[in-house]
Design a protein around this motif. Sequence first.
Motif, PDB file in Angstrom:
ATOM      1  N   ARG A  80      -0.931  -6.822   7.090  1.00 27.98           N
ATOM      2  CA  ARG A  80      -0.383  -5.465   7.046  1.00 27.98           C
ATOM      3  C   ARG A  80      -0.600  -4.859   5.659  1.00 27.98           C
ATOM      4  O   ARG A  80      -1.031  -3.702   5.530  1.00 27.98           O
ATOM      5  CB  ARG A  80       1.109  -5.479   7.385  1.00 27.98           C
ATOM      6  N   VAL A  81      -0.319  -5.635   4.606  1.00 30.34           N
ATOM      7  CA  VAL A  81      -0.538  -5.140   3.247  1.00 30.34           C
ATOM      8  C   VAL A  81      -2.013  -4.830   3.028  1.00 30.34           C
ATOM      9  O   VAL A  81      -2.372  -3.802   2.443  1.00 30.34           O
ATOM     10  CB  VAL A  81      -0.030  -6.159   2.209  1.00 30.34           C
ATOM     11  N   ALA A  82      -2.885  -5.707   3.503  1.00 25.91           N
ATOM     12  CA  ALA A  82      -4.324  -5.520   3.317  1.00 25.91           C
ATOM     13  C   ALA A  82      -4.822  -4.233   3.956  1.00 25.91           C
ATOM     14  O   ALA A  82      -5.813  -3.652   3.498  1.00 25.91           O
ATOM     15  CB  ALA A  82      -5.086  -6.717   3.887  1.00 25.91           C
ATOM     16  N   ASN A  83      -4.139  -3.771   4.985  1.00 16.63           N
ATOM     17  CA  ASN A  83      -4.582  -2.570   5.706  1.00 16.63           C
ATOM     18  C   ASN A  83      -3.872  -1.295   5.270  1.00 16.63           C
ATOM     19  O   ASN A  83      -4.195  -0.216   5.761  1.00 16.63           O
ATOM     20  CB  ASN A  83      -4.404  -2.770   7.209  1.00 16.63           C
ATOM     21  N   ASN A  84      -2.885  -1.409   4.379  1.00 15.24           N
ATOM     22  CA  ASN A  84      -2.189  -0.217   3.896  1.00 15.24           C
ATOM     23  C   ASN A  84      -3.083   0.568   2.938  1.00 15.24           C
ATOM     24  O   ASN A  84      -3.706  -0.014   2.042  1.00 15.24           O
ATOM     25  CB  ASN A  84      -0.900  -0.610   3.165  1.00 15.24           C
ATOM     26  N   VAL A  85      -3.125   1.884   3.123  1.00 16.16           N
ATOM     27  CA  VAL A  85      -3.933   2.754   2.276  1.00 16.16           C
ATOM     28  C   VAL A  85      -3.136   4.013   1.958  1.00 16.16           C
ATOM     29  O   VAL A  85      -2.650   4.692   2.859  1.00 16.16           O
ATOM     30  CB  VAL A  85      -5.267   3.150   2.955  1.00 16.16           C
TER      31      VAL A  85
END
Length: 325
Positions: A315-320
């Motif tokens: 989830r963190v990796a996909n937050n923008v």
Amino acid sequence: MRRVPVLLSAAVMLAVSSLAEAAPAAPSTPMRAPVADHHQYVYSPAAAAFLSSSAQLEPVTAQDLIAQLDAAGIERAAVLSVAWVYGRPAQLPDDEYDRVRAENDWAARQAGEYPGRLVALCSVDPLKDYALAELARCAASPEFGRGIKLHPAAGVRLDDPAQMARVQRVFRSANARGMAIVLQLRGTSAEGARLLIDQLLPFAPDVPVQVAYAQAPSAGARAGEGATQLAALAVLAEAAARQDPRMRQVWLDASSFARPGLSPADARRVVRRLRQVGMERVLYGSETAVGLEVPPRDAWAAFRSLPLTDAEAARVANNVMPYLR
């Protein structure tokens, strides 16, 4: 990226391995790298020379940064200008504001070489008399992303009414112009975090606020600084957990809380607080400090060594952030 290699990769990996006892079982399949790195820098030749008083630094260009991102598999990055450094009290050049403008413009030109991957955010010390003028100039320029990094060169005392008033006016101006705020703090205590919530966030209710810390609670932190920052993180996390409306637009830049050298106990404390914030509001950033070489690939490995579930890390990796979309 050409910087003084204060931390070698072997040392980084040794620090990462120290978190193994706190980490969950290794993922069954490799996890993809983050979509975006929300905390990166470039340095102009002038800034590198200015910052070389304590360690010899070379310029860092967008080409250097792209090579590092490619090695880590990261698609995009926020290029945070280092223009704020010219406000350092020990140096204060006579042409300070001219240098600030020039460095911000240089960062924008560098990001412009890779328009599909890099977005430049200008920076300014919010305590400076020229802060509002520079914010307005950057907001009017299409070369910059819709955000600004506020970085007090000498730190900021939020319990000082005069300093608080200066930061409040910059928050208000950024909000009026629809500019996301990246707020860099150093050594902020639990009380400072409460003042941030009570007296700063109400001045920017309509724009995202990305809260970052200048040093990690790790072996490299000054005595007591790690505990101070974890206490500040606890205040922000608890406010988010109780759904304080002032935290609605706040994102936590985890770059300073997930660093090589973090002890297993502190890693568990950090994860507990990140879960309170909500993984949907946690941003990944490599944050390479001046003179401290931690490539994005190693910084991501350190983050993955936190005792997060695969779903949480993904989830963190996909937050923008909006300014990078």
